[in-house]
Motif scaffolding. Structure first.
Motif, PDB file in Angstrom:
ATOM      1  N   GLU A 289       5.310   6.253 -17.554  1.00  0.00           N
ATOM      2  CA  GLU A 289       5.771   6.823 -16.294  1.00  0.00           C
ATOM      3  C   GLU A 289       5.835   5.760 -15.196  1.00  0.00           C
ATOM      4  N   LEU A 290       4.836   4.856 -15.172  1.00  0.00           N
ATOM      5  CA  LEU A 290       4.859   3.771 -14.198  1.00  0.00           C
ATOM      6  C   LEU A 290       6.039   2.835 -14.452  1.00  0.00           C
ATOM      7  N   PHE A 291       6.352   2.611 -15.738  1.00  0.00           N
ATOM      8  CA  PHE A 291       7.486   1.764 -16.106  1.00  0.00           C
ATOM      9  C   PHE A 291       8.795   2.396 -15.619  1.00  0.00           C
ATOM     10  N   LYS A 292       8.937   3.708 -15.822  1.00  0.00           N
ATOM     11  CA  LYS A 292      10.141   4.404 -15.358  1.00  0.00           C
ATOM     12  C   LYS A 292      10.253   4.344 -13.840  1.00  0.00           C
ATOM     13  N   TYR A 293       9.117   4.516 -13.176  1.00  0.00           N
ATOM     14  CA  TYR A 293       9.108   4.450 -11.713  1.00  0.00           C
ATOM     15  C   TYR A 293       9.511   3.059 -11.234  1.00  0.00           C
ATOM     16  N   GLN A 294       9.015   2.008 -11.914  1.00  0.00           N
ATOM     17  CA  GLN A 294       9.346   0.637 -11.536  1.00  0.00           C
ATOM     18  C   GLN A 294      10.827   0.358 -11.732  1.00  0.00           C
ATOM     19  N   LEU A 295      11.417   0.896 -12.821  1.00  0.00           N
ATOM     20  CA  LEU A 295      12.851   0.726 -13.052  1.00  0.00           C
ATOM     21  C   LEU A 295      13.667   1.394 -11.950  1.00  0.00           C
ATOM     22  N   ASP A 296      13.271   2.614 -11.574  1.00  0.00           N
ATOM     23  CA  ASP A 296      13.972   3.319 -10.498  1.00  0.00           C
ATOM     24  C   ASP A 296      13.833   2.560  -9.180  1.00  0.00           C
ATOM     25  N   LEU A 297      12.629   2.034  -8.932  1.00  0.00           N
ATOM     26  CA  LEU A 297      12.399   1.272  -7.702  1.00  0.00           C
ATOM     27  C   LEU A 297      13.234  -0.001  -7.686  1.00  0.00           C
ATOM     28  N   ASP A 298      13.292  -0.700  -8.839  1.00  0.00           N
ATOM     29  CA  ASP A 298      14.087  -1.926  -8.920  1.00  0.00           C
ATOM     30  C   ASP A 298      15.570  -1.636  -8.722  1.00  0.00           C
ATOM     31  N   GLN A 299      16.042  -0.522  -9.285  1.00  0.00           N
ATOM     32  CA  GLN A 299      17.449  -0.151  -9.123  1.00  0.00           C
ATOM     33  C   GLN A 299      17.760   0.150  -7.662  1.00  0.00           C
ATOM     34  N   TYR A 300      16.834   0.831  -7.005  1.00  0.00           N
ATOM     35  CA  TYR A 300      17.015   1.133  -5.580  1.00  0.00           C
ATOM     36  C   TYR A 300      17.059  -0.155  -4.760  1.00  0.00           C
ATOM     37  N   VAL A 301      16.117  -1.064  -5.028  1.00  0.00           N
ATOM     38  CA  VAL A 301      16.073  -2.335  -4.298  1.00  0.00           C
ATOM     39  C   VAL A 301      17.347  -3.130  -4.552  1.00  0.00           C
ATOM     40  N   ALA A 302      17.789  -3.168  -5.822  1.00  0.00           N
ATOM     41  CA  ALA A 302      18.986  -3.935  -6.162  1.00  0.00           C
ATOM     42  C   ALA A 302      20.219  -3.398  -5.444  1.00  0.00           C
ATOM     43  N   MET A 303      20.293  -2.083  -5.279  1.00  0.00           N
ATOM     44  CA  MET A 303      21.457  -1.487  -4.632  1.00  0.00           C
ATOM     45  C   MET A 303      21.400  -1.597  -3.113  1.00  0.00           C
ATOM     46  N   ASN A 304      20.208  -1.553  -2.537  1.00  0.00           N
ATOM     47  CA  ASN A 304      20.090  -1.507  -1.078  1.00  0.00           C
ATOM     48  C   ASN A 304      19.781  -2.854  -0.437  1.00  0.00           C
TER      49      ASN A 304
ATOM     50  N   LEU B  45     -13.396  12.338 -24.372  1.00  0.00           N
ATOM     51  CA  LEU B  45     -12.883  11.420 -25.392  1.00  0.00           C
ATOM     52  C   LEU B  45     -11.374  11.569 -25.555  1.00  0.00           C
ATOM     53  N   GLY B  46     -10.900  12.796 -25.455  1.00  0.00           N
ATOM     54  CA  GLY B  46      -9.455  13.033 -25.564  1.00  0.00           C
ATOM     55  C   GLY B  46      -8.680  12.364 -24.447  1.00  0.00           C
ATOM     56  N   MET B  47      -9.233  12.389 -23.230  1.00  0.00           N
ATOM     57  CA  MET B  47      -8.568  11.725 -22.110  1.00  0.00           C
ATOM     58  C   MET B  47      -8.529  10.215 -22.311  1.00  0.00           C
TER      59      MET B  47
ATOM     60  N   PHE C 252      -5.927   9.575 -24.918  1.00  0.00           N
ATOM     61  CA  PHE C 252      -4.602   9.890 -24.390  1.00  0.00           C
ATOM     62  C   PHE C 252      -4.062   8.737 -23.541  1.00  0.00           C
ATOM     63  N   PHE C 253      -4.919   8.177 -22.690  1.00  0.00           N
ATOM     64  CA  PHE C 253      -4.493   7.079 -21.820  1.00  0.00           C
ATOM     65  C   PHE C 253      -4.655   5.717 -22.482  1.00  0.00           C
ATOM     66  N   ASN C 254      -5.225   5.674 -23.691  1.00  0.00           N
ATOM     67  CA  ASN C 254      -5.282   4.447 -24.496  1.00  0.00           C
ATOM     68  C   ASN C 254      -6.039   3.323 -23.788  1.00  0.00           C
ATOM     69  N   HIS C 255      -7.005   3.685 -22.944  1.00  0.00           N
ATOM     70  CA  HIS C 255      -7.773   2.682 -22.213  1.00  0.00           C
ATOM     71  C   HIS C 255      -9.223   3.113 -22.059  1.00  0.00           C
TER      72      HIS C 255
ATOM     73  N   ARG D 277      -7.908  -1.958 -24.361  1.00  0.00           N
ATOM     74  CA  ARG D 277      -6.879  -1.139 -24.995  1.00  0.00           C
ATOM     75  C   ARG D 277      -7.247  -0.925 -26.450  1.00  0.00           C
ATOM     76  N   PHE D 278      -6.929   0.244 -26.978  1.00  0.00           N
ATOM     77  CA  PHE D 278      -7.227   0.550 -28.371  1.00  0.00           C
ATOM     78  C   PHE D 278      -6.117   0.090 -29.307  1.00  0.00           C
ATOM     79  N   ASN D 279      -4.863   0.114 -28.842  1.00  0.00           N
ATOM     80  CA  ASN D 279      -3.743  -0.384 -29.634  1.00  0.00           C
ATOM     81  C   ASN D 279      -2.628  -0.807 -28.692  1.00  0.00           C
ATOM     82  N   GLU D 280      -1.528  -1.290 -29.255  1.00  0.00           N
ATOM     83  CA  GLU D 280      -0.432  -1.811 -28.441  1.00  0.00           C
ATOM     84  C   GLU D 280       0.499  -0.724 -27.929  1.00  0.00           C
ATOM     85  N   GLU D 281       0.311   0.509 -28.375  1.00  0.00           N
ATOM     86  CA  GLU D 281       1.172   1.599 -27.927  1.00  0.00           C
ATOM     87  C   GLU D 281       0.920   1.905 -26.454  1.00  0.00           C
ATOM     88  N   PRO D 282       1.963   1.964 -25.625  1.00  0.00           N
ATOM     89  CA  PRO D 282       1.757   2.251 -24.202  1.00  0.00           C
ATOM     90  C   PRO D 282       1.290   3.686 -23.998  1.00  0.00           C
TER      91      PRO D 282
END
Length: 206
Positions: free
Chosen positions: A179-194, A155-157, A160-163, A168-173
């Protein structure tokens, strides 16, 4: 009299192969109403097979395209300096056998990881000691603690993952989504630069 418009490029856009992309697709346009609708219909780029999965549209190129049709227009940019266009190809349907195999692999791997963690921290001995402290009796298999603990762990897991599956139980990510959002931002920055041809010019090109 010079007219002024503001454009804000969208961060990311999904497009189909060979799709025609207009300014209204990649940007928000504000300003003189006389130009707004015309600008939104202005052709900017056509996706081609050579683009593969990603293409970056630079704001400078967008301004040049606008000035080709409206040379006297004062274009002000706000926000991002490029739009990442993700070419969306039709995906093959996943084989049920492959899905079940991956699911079993992940399930068994996660179970082994939890069990190895509990073995490392001597969780069984802790439960035995807690049971002895509470009841005054020694029980080498304290199911009275282990069963509720196992249920609570699951139940804790979920909380914790809100799914729970797609619910979904609430709107909180969840931490995973963050972490996936941060990874996507880093990936987009890499793509934009390269992938942005305007930021990766070779000085030896003539």
């Amino acid at each position: 009299m010079e007219r002024q418009v503001f454009i804000r490029l969208r961060h990311r856009l999904q497009a189909d192969p060979n799709e025609y992309i207009t300014l209204g697709n990649i940007a928000q346009v504000a300003g003189d109403r006389k130009y707004k609708e015309k600008l939104e219909q202005l052709f900017v780029y056509q996706v081609s097979p050579s683009d593969q999965n990603m293409v970056v549209l630079d704001v400078i190129k967008v301004i040049e395209i606008i000035h080709q049709s409206f040379p006297d227009l004062d274009v002000q940019t706000v926000g991002s300096s490029e739009t990442i266009v993700e070419v969306h190809y039709s995906k093959k349907r996943l084989s049920p056998v492959f899905f079940i195999a991956v699911w079993l692999l992940l399930f068994i791997g996660a179970g082994l990881a939890v069990m190895n963690f509990h073995e490392d921290v001597s969780m069984r001995e802790v439960h035995i000691r807690l049971y002895e402290m509470i009841t005054g009796e020694v029980d080498h298999y304290p199911y009275l603690l282990q069963v509720p603990y196992s249920i609570g762990l699951g139940l804790g897991m979920i909380l914790f993952f809100n799914h729970l599956f797609k619910k979904r139980f609430n709107e909180e990510p969840s931490p995973l989504e963050v972490e996936l959002f941060k990874y996507q931002l880093d990936l987009d920055q890499y793509v934009a630069m390269n992938e942005n041809k305007e930021t990766t010019k070779d000085l030896h090109d003539h």
